[in-house]
Design a protein around this motif. Structure first.
Motif, PDB file in Angstrom:
ATOM      1  N   PHE A  71       0.829  -1.196   0.000  1.00 26.01           N
ATOM      2  CA  PHE A  71       0.000   0.000   0.000  1.00 26.01           C
ATOM      3  C   PHE A  71       0.865   1.248   0.000  1.00 26.01           C
ATOM      4  CE2 PHE A  71       0.881   1.149   4.363  1.00 26.01           C
ATOM      5  CZ  PHE A  71       1.149  -0.079   4.969  1.00 26.01           C
ATOM      6  N   GLY A  72       0.217   2.339  -0.417  1.00 25.21           N
ATOM      7  CA  GLY A  72       0.710   3.666  -0.123  1.00 25.21           C
ATOM      8  C   GLY A  72       1.696   4.363  -1.021  1.00 25.21           C
ATOM      9  N   HIS A  73       1.831   5.667  -0.715  1.00 23.19           N
ATOM     10  CA  HIS A  73       2.810   6.541  -1.359  1.00 23.19           C
ATOM     11  C   HIS A  73       3.693   7.110  -0.261  1.00 23.19           C
ATOM     12  CE1 HIS A  73       0.689   6.073  -5.081  1.00 23.19           C
ATOM     13  NE2 HIS A  73      -0.444   6.416  -4.501  1.00 23.19           N
ATOM     14  N   ASP A  74       3.162   8.176   0.432  1.00 22.15           N
ATOM     15  CA  ASP A  74       3.930   8.782   1.537  1.00 22.15           C
ATOM     16  C   ASP A  74       4.010   7.786   2.681  1.00 22.15           C
ATOM     17  OD1 ASP A  74       3.245  10.824  -0.116  1.00 22.15           O
ATOM     18  OD2 ASP A  74       1.748  11.689   1.262  1.00 22.15           O
ATOM     19  N   PHE A  75       2.843   7.240   2.974  1.00 17.76           N
ATOM     20  CA  PHE A  75       2.758   6.237   4.042  1.00 17.76           C
ATOM     21  C   PHE A  75       2.688   4.901   3.329  1.00 17.76           C
ATOM     22  CE2 PHE A  75       0.152   3.666   6.998  1.00 17.76           C
ATOM     23  CZ  PHE A  75       0.935   3.767   8.127  1.00 17.76           C
ATOM     24  N   SER A  76       3.786   4.157   3.379  1.00 21.04           N
ATOM     25  CA  SER A  76       3.802   2.954   2.545  1.00 21.04           C
ATOM     26  C   SER A  76       4.322   1.755   3.315  1.00 21.04           C
ATOM     27  CB  SER A  76       4.682   3.191   1.314  1.00 21.04           C
ATOM     28  OG  SER A  76       6.000   3.441   1.735  1.00 21.04           O
ATOM     29  N   GLY A  77       4.023   0.622   2.806  1.00 21.58           N
ATOM     30  CA  GLY A  77       4.500  -0.597   3.428  1.00 21.58           C
ATOM     31  C   GLY A  77       3.770  -1.804   2.892  1.00 21.58           C
ATOM     32  N   ARG A  78       3.764  -2.808   3.679  1.00 23.64           N
ATOM     33  CA  ARG A  78       3.087  -4.040   3.284  1.00 23.64           C
ATOM     34  C   ARG A  78       2.299  -4.533   4.482  1.00 23.64           C
ATOM     35  NH1 ARG A  78       3.338  -8.340  -0.297  1.00 23.64           N
ATOM     36  NH2 ARG A  78       4.859  -7.351  -1.629  1.00 23.64           N
ATOM     37  N   ALA A  79       1.076  -4.988   4.215  1.00 24.97           N
ATOM     38  CA  ALA A  79       0.266  -5.519   5.317  1.00 24.97           C
ATOM     39  C   ALA A  79       0.090  -7.010   5.115  1.00 24.97           C
ATOM     40  CB  ALA A  79      -1.092  -4.838   5.320  1.00 24.97           C
ATOM     41  N   LEU A  80       0.232  -7.725   6.183  1.00 23.67           N
ATOM     42  CA  LEU A  80       0.086  -9.189   6.105  1.00 23.67           C
ATOM     43  C   LEU A  80      -0.914  -9.658   7.144  1.00 23.67           C
ATOM     44  CD1 LEU A  80       3.684  -8.969   6.339  1.00 23.67           C
ATOM     45  CD2 LEU A  80       3.096 -10.961   5.000  1.00 23.67           C
ATOM     46  N   LEU A  81      -1.675 -10.653   6.754  1.00 23.07           N
ATOM     47  CA  LEU A  81      -2.543 -11.310   7.727  1.00 23.07           C
ATOM     48  C   LEU A  81      -2.086 -12.768   7.758  1.00 23.07           C
ATOM     49  CD1 LEU A  81      -5.114 -11.470   9.527  1.00 23.07           C
ATOM     50  CD2 LEU A  81      -6.383 -11.973   7.460  1.00 23.07           C
ATOM     51  N   VAL A 125     -11.035  -7.922   3.327  1.00 22.14           N
ATOM     52  CA  VAL A 125     -11.925  -7.127   4.191  1.00 22.14           C
ATOM     53  C   VAL A 125     -11.141  -6.587   5.389  1.00 22.14           C
ATOM     54  CG1 VAL A 125     -13.905  -7.304   5.754  1.00 22.14           C
ATOM     55  CG2 VAL A 125     -14.031  -8.318   3.480  1.00 22.14           C
ATOM     56  N   ILE A 126     -10.352  -7.441   6.008  1.00 22.28           N
ATOM     57  CA  ILE A 126      -9.636  -7.030   7.231  1.00 22.28           C
ATOM     58  C   ILE A 126      -8.526  -6.028   6.909  1.00 22.28           C
ATOM     59  CG2 ILE A 126      -8.123  -7.876   9.084  1.00 22.28           C
ATOM     60  CD1 ILE A 126      -9.816 -10.465   9.002  1.00 22.28           C
TER      61      ILE A 126
END
Lengths: 212, 325
Positions: A71-81, A125-126
């Protein structure tokens, strides 16, 4: 890394974010789904952070289901579930209205392609709720991809395979309750130093307004 | 280029539709037309919920609206939600159709559109269902086989007349007690028992009465010991008992007396009232040995002594001269 006040504020916000996800999952599964984050921590492998990582809380030895999105531009990273494959099967069955015995361990090999589709939707969704609302909290627009889901085998030595140096892991230990089953998972938001600072500044700003 | 673009969309083996912020359909490819039997001419400028009534449901309406508002994509799995664009499925004549939907936002010239890609997973879903059904059948068959095996195992270890453990079961239980050797302070009593003058019961009253006597003997033996003890019929009128976890010789004598006294009351077989006596010998592990064969032989020797000294009593192998009555 996080003081008690910051932890409390973040926990409160995240639980509100997940409330919306739980509502959507309840509609989808046609039954009441509860989601909560009883514990959060920030972990960084390259430093001796105060919040020590208990790998058993992150990856159980063996198969796990991981779902991730960038995700993101300024605030970026990766989200994992992430949750154990045996528990993932319970989650899928509950959503599809096929009851399985929560005490009976299921075989990860029994996860079919269509089960992965269901997991993809649940993760979607999460992670949408958590990341989308982080964007709203920080006041920045976040673009993100749909998650990809994979079943990975993690040996005890490789439990930290996802954790790279110089990346801060915001660990949200997540608890799902549905169909009388309790399923523990973890949402990991991997952030660079700048993004983490953006988030913490926002949290401190909220704390400041509370103290005024 | 425009024609090439539309031709390309029509060649895709997945459904592609685009809706504007009024939820009106602005693009509908050939795949969608073939699945719904509605051409693009029939659907363009119509609201999505008119063409696919499921999108009038609050859950799906919200999903689409969220995409417009937040710009966030959404995946909808056919395994949970079923089918959205399929004539037979919409008419309710076939529920086996499944479609995954991938909903994403496209922004163009300050206008926002929502792109919906439709992947048909019906055949995949059918295969998965068949596989799940197959696995379930295998599991059921496996359970049945296990049950039959368990029943056969029990049958092979049970004496059909009395329902007691048979010789095979007795020997395997005794071996499992002997190896590994039980705790030092615990004693195990081995009882070797037979009925006095059982042959004359058979000769005088016939085998049916003899069998009833054996059944009543089994009942009395079981009633006189604990549920953790093992009562077996070796064959004929020979019975053995394994008395587990005994703390002292005194306790063992107490149990032996209880077994012996269970024969005090006469046996009522139909209209017949019979006085049946028993004799038995006991060996004790560990003091009389640890080997199955040795313990059996010593209990048998003690029984032999009782028989020699007048029957109707019991004796311990270790007490060379004594017979309890």
């Amino acid at each position: 890394m996080l003081n008690e006040m910051q932890k409390d504020i973040l926990k409160e916000y995240i639980n509100v974010f997940l409330g919306q996800a739980a509502k959507m999952l309840s509609e989808m599964a046609n039954q009441r789904v509860l989601l909560s984050v009883p514990e959060i921590a920030i972990v960084n492998l390259s430093e001796n952070s105060e919040d020590t990582l208990d790998p058993s809380k992150l990856f159980s030895h063996g198969h796990i289901v991981s779902s991730s999105m960038k995700f993101g531009h300024d605030f970026s990273g990766r989200a994992l579930l992430i949750f154990p494959a045996t528990k993932a099967k319970l989650l899928v069955d509950a959503c599809m209205g096929e009851m399985s015995n929560p005490d009976e361990p299921s075989n990860p090999a029994e996860l079919a392609d269509t089960d992965f589709d269901v997991l993809k939707e649940i993760s979607n969704v999460i992670l949408n709720s958590v990341i989308g609302e982080f964007g709203n909290l920080i006041g920045t627009k976040l673009d993100f991809s749909l998650p990809t889901v994979e079943l990975v085998f993690v040996s005890e030595n490789e439990q930290q395979m996802y954790l790279k140096n110089n990346v801060y892991m915001l660990m949200l230990y997540t608890n799902f309750t549905l169909a009388e089953a309790q399923i523990d998972g973890v949402v990991i938001v991997a952030l660079g130093m700048d993004s983490l600072n953006m988030l913490l500044s926002k949290v401190d700003e909220i704390i400041g307004t509370l103290n005024e | 280029m425009n024609k090439l673009f539309y031709d390309l969309l029509d060649k895709l083996t997945l459904g592609v539709l685009l809706i504007n912020d009024q939820h009106e359909i602005v693009l509908w490819n050939e795949w969608m037309a073939s699945k719904t039997q509605m051409s693009s001419v029939q659907v363009i400028n119509h609201k999505l919920s008119e063409i696919c009534p499921r999108f009038a449901l609050p859950m799906y309406k919200t999903i689409i609206q969220n995409a417009f508002d937040s710009g966030h994509g959404r995946f909808i799995s056919g395994a949970v939600h079923g089918s959205f664009f399929n004539q037979e499925a919409l008419e309710g004549s076939d529920v086996s159709f499944r479609q995954n939907l991938q909903i994403e936002v496209l922004d163009s010239e300050e206008k926002r559109f929502v792109l919906i890609q439709v992947h048909d997973i019906s055949s995949q879903h059918k295969k998965v269902q068949q596989m799940k059904h197959f696995i379930k059948t295998l599991e059921t068959e496996n359970d049945e086989i296990r049950q039959i095996e368990e029943e056969s195992r029990l049958l092979a270890q049970t004496d059909p007349l009395t329902g007691l453990h048979n010789r095979l079961s007795f020997m395997s239980h005794l071996s499992s007690l002997v190896h590994p050797i039980p705790p030092e302070k615990e004693l195990t009593g081995i009882v070797y028992l037979d009925l006095d003058a059982f042959k004359s019961v058979n000769d005088q009253y016939g085998h049916a009465v003899g069998d009833a006597v054996l059944q009543e003997t089994a009942h009395r033996l079981k009633a006189s010991v604990r549920s953790t003890d093992l009562v077996c019929r070796l064959g004929g009128d020979e019975f053995t008992l394994i008395l587990n976890a005994i703390h002292s010789i005194t306790d063992l004598v107490h149990i032996a007396n209880k077994i012996f006294n269970s024969f005090t009351a006469p046996f009522q077989i139909g209209t017949l009232t019979l006085k049946v006596n028993c004799s038995f010998g006991l060996s004790i592990m560990p003091q009389d040995g640890h080997e199955t064969k040795e313990l059996m032989e010593k209990a048998d020797l003690a029984l032999y002594r009782v028989k020699k000294l007048g029957k109707a009593g019991f004796a311990f192998y270790s007490e060379k001269e004594k017979v309890y009555r």
